[in-house]
Design a protein around this motif. Structure first.
Motif, PDB file in Angstrom:
ATOM      1  N   MET A   1       0.823  -1.187   0.000  1.00  0.00           N
ATOM      2  CA  MET A   1       0.000   0.000   0.000  1.00  0.00           C
ATOM      3  C   MET A   1       0.870   1.255   0.000  1.00  0.00           C
ATOM      4  O   MET A   1       0.548   2.242  -0.637  1.00  0.00           O
ATOM      5  N   ARG A   2       1.965   1.197   0.729  1.00  0.00           N
ATOM      6  CA  ARG A   2       2.847   2.359   0.825  1.00  0.00           C
ATOM      7  C   ARG A   2       3.463   2.681  -0.526  1.00  0.00           C
ATOM      8  O   ARG A   2       3.576   3.855  -0.889  1.00  0.00           O
ATOM      9  N   TRP A   3       3.862   1.657  -1.282  1.00  0.00           N
ATOM     10  CA  TRP A   3       4.469   1.900  -2.595  1.00  0.00           C
ATOM     11  C   TRP A   3       3.466   2.473  -3.575  1.00  0.00           C
ATOM     12  O   TRP A   3       3.808   3.295  -4.424  1.00  0.00           O
ATOM     13  N   ALA A   4       2.219   2.068  -3.480  1.00  0.00           N
ATOM     14  CA  ALA A   4       1.191   2.626  -4.358  1.00  0.00           C
ATOM     15  C   ALA A   4       1.023   4.118  -4.089  1.00  0.00           C
ATOM     16  O   ALA A   4       0.885   4.912  -5.028  1.00  0.00           O
ATOM     17  N   LEU A   5       1.071   4.518  -2.835  1.00  0.00           N
ATOM     18  CA  LEU A   5       0.968   5.931  -2.486  1.00  0.00           C
ATOM     19  C   LEU A   5       2.182   6.709  -2.992  1.00  0.00           C
ATOM     20  O   LEU A   5       2.034   7.812  -3.527  1.00  0.00           O
ATOM     21  N   VAL A   6       3.359   6.149  -2.856  1.00  0.00           N
ATOM     22  CA  VAL A   6       4.580   6.801  -3.336  1.00  0.00           C
ATOM     23  C   VAL A   6       4.534   6.977  -4.850  1.00  0.00           C
ATOM     24  O   VAL A   6       4.839   8.056  -5.366  1.00  0.00           O
ATOM     25  N   ILE A   7       4.121   5.954  -5.577  1.00  0.00           N
ATOM     26  CA  ILE A   7       4.041   6.041  -7.034  1.00  0.00           C
ATOM     27  C   ILE A   7       2.991   7.064  -7.443  1.00  0.00           C
ATOM     28  O   ILE A   7       3.197   7.838  -8.382  1.00  0.00           O
ATOM     29  N   PHE A   8       1.869   7.129  -6.731  1.00  0.00           N
ATOM     30  CA  PHE A   8       0.833   8.119  -7.030  1.00  0.00           C
ATOM     31  C   PHE A   8       1.363   9.537  -6.838  1.00  0.00           C
ATOM     32  O   PHE A   8       1.137  10.412  -7.675  1.00  0.00           O
ATOM     33  N   ILE A   9       2.098   9.781  -5.768  1.00  0.00           N
ATOM     34  CA  ILE A   9       2.661  11.106  -5.513  1.00  0.00           C
ATOM     35  C   ILE A   9       3.696  11.454  -6.572  1.00  0.00           C
ATOM     36  O   ILE A   9       3.727  12.589  -7.064  1.00  0.00           O
ATOM     37  N   ILE A  10       4.529  10.502  -6.954  1.00  0.00           N
ATOM     38  CA  ILE A  10       5.520  10.748  -8.008  1.00  0.00           C
ATOM     39  C   ILE A  10       4.825  11.063  -9.325  1.00  0.00           C
ATOM     40  O   ILE A  10       5.255  11.956 -10.059  1.00  0.00           O
ATOM     41  N   LEU A  11       3.743  10.346  -9.622  1.00  0.00           N
ATOM     42  CA  LEU A  11       2.978  10.624 -10.841  1.00  0.00           C
ATOM     43  C   LEU A  11       2.429  12.045 -10.840  1.00  0.00           C
ATOM     44  O   LEU A  11       2.486  12.745 -11.848  1.00  0.00           O
ATOM     45  N   LEU A  12       1.888  12.500  -9.713  1.00  0.00           N
ATOM     46  CA  LEU A  12       1.369  13.862  -9.623  1.00  0.00           C
ATOM     47  C   LEU A  12       2.472  14.892  -9.829  1.00  0.00           C
ATOM     48  O   LEU A  12       2.289  15.878 -10.545  1.00  0.00           O
ATOM     49  N   LEU A  13       3.616  14.680  -9.191  1.00  0.00           N
ATOM     50  CA  LEU A  13       4.739  15.608  -9.358  1.00  0.00           C
ATOM     51  C   LEU A  13       5.252  15.606 -10.790  1.00  0.00           C
ATOM     52  O   LEU A  13       5.574  16.654 -11.354  1.00  0.00           O
ATOM     53  N   LEU A  14       5.308  14.437 -11.376  1.00  0.00           N
ATOM     54  CA  LEU A  14       5.791  14.315 -12.748  1.00  0.00           C
ATOM     55  C   LEU A  14       4.851  14.985 -13.730  1.00  0.00           C
ATOM     56  O   LEU A  14       5.295  15.651 -14.663  1.00  0.00           O
ATOM     57  N   LEU A  15       3.552  14.842 -13.520  1.00  0.00           N
ATOM     58  CA  LEU A  15       2.590  15.504 -14.404  1.00  0.00           C
ATOM     59  C   LEU A  15       2.693  17.017 -14.308  1.00  0.00           C
ATOM     60  O   LEU A  15       2.547  17.722 -15.309  1.00  0.00           O
ATOM     61  N   GLY A  16       2.968  17.535 -13.131  1.00  0.00           N
ATOM     62  CA  GLY A  16       3.128  18.979 -12.965  1.00  0.00           C
ATOM     63  C   GLY A  16       4.384  19.519 -13.620  1.00  0.00           C
ATOM     64  O   GLY A  16       4.409  20.643 -14.113  1.00  0.00           O
ATOM     65  N   ALA A  17       5.424  18.718 -13.652  1.00  0.00           N
ATOM     66  CA  ALA A  17       6.700  19.151 -14.216  1.00  0.00           C
ATOM     67  C   ALA A  17       6.906  18.668 -15.647  1.00  0.00           C
ATOM     68  O   ALA A  17       7.984  18.848 -16.207  1.00  0.00           O
ATOM     69  N   MET A  18       5.884  18.089 -16.250  1.00  0.00           N
ATOM     70  CA  MET A  18       6.032  17.491 -17.580  1.00  0.00           C
ATOM     71  C   MET A  18       6.509  18.468 -18.651  1.00  0.00           C
ATOM     72  O   MET A  18       7.359  18.119 -19.462  1.00  0.00           O
ATOM     73  N   PRO A  19       6.009  19.710 -18.713  1.00  0.00           N
ATOM     74  CA  PRO A  19       6.499  20.605 -19.770  1.00  0.00           C
ATOM     75  C   PRO A  19       8.020  20.838 -19.709  1.00  0.00           C
ATOM     76  O   PRO A  19       8.685  20.897 -20.737  1.00  0.00           O
ATOM     77  N   GLN A  20       8.573  20.939 -18.513  1.00  0.00           N
ATOM     78  CA  GLN A  20      10.012  21.146 -18.386  1.00  0.00           C
ATOM     79  C   GLN A  20      10.787  19.857 -18.662  1.00  0.00           C
ATOM     80  O   GLN A  20      11.892  19.896 -19.192  1.00  0.00           O
ATOM     81  N   LEU A  21      10.221  18.715 -18.315  1.00  0.00           N
ATOM     82  CA  LEU A  21      10.913  17.440 -18.479  1.00  0.00           C
ATOM     83  C   LEU A  21      10.883  16.925 -19.913  1.00  0.00           C
ATOM     84  O   LEU A  21      11.694  16.083 -20.277  1.00  0.00           O
ATOM     85  N   ARG A  22       9.982  17.450 -20.735  1.00  0.00           N
ATOM     86  CA  ARG A  22       9.919  17.023 -22.137  1.00  0.00           C
ATOM     87  C   ARG A  22      11.202  17.356 -22.889  1.00  0.00           C
ATOM     88  O   ARG A  22      11.555  16.685 -23.846  1.00  0.00           O
ATOM     89  N   ARG A  23      11.892  18.398 -22.465  1.00  0.00           N
ATOM     90  CA  ARG A  23      13.165  18.763 -23.108  1.00  0.00           C
ATOM     91  C   ARG A  23      14.197  17.652 -22.974  1.00  0.00           C
ATOM     92  O   ARG A  23      15.101  17.535 -23.785  1.00  0.00           O
TER      93      ARG A  23
END
Length: 64
Positions: A1-23
């Motif tokens: 359960m803990r890993w699912a929460l960690v992956i969900f939080i990473i997904l949210l952070l990654l989606l927010g930073a996606m325009p900068q990370l596309r480079r």
């Protein structure tokens, strides 16, 4: 359960930073899903999330 929460939080952070990370090519890897539903663009960066999690794990092992 803990890993699912960690992956969900990473997904949210990654989606927010996606325009900068596309480079750097993140968000366009095989395994990243990009599609449109009802005119909205939906991005699910699964492979990018796994890649960043592995990088964080390796950095954590090297530093600690």
């Amino acid at each position: 359960m803990r890993w699912a929460l960690v992956i969900f939080i990473i997904l949210l952070l990654l989606l927010g930073a996606m325009p900068q990370l596309r480079r750097f090519g993140l968000g366009r890897l095989p395994g990243d899903l990009n599609f449109s539903i009802l005119g909205r663009k939906v991005e699910l960066p699964f492979m990018s999330t796994i890649l960043l999690a592995v990088l964080a794990l390796v950095l954590g092992k090297l530093l600690f």
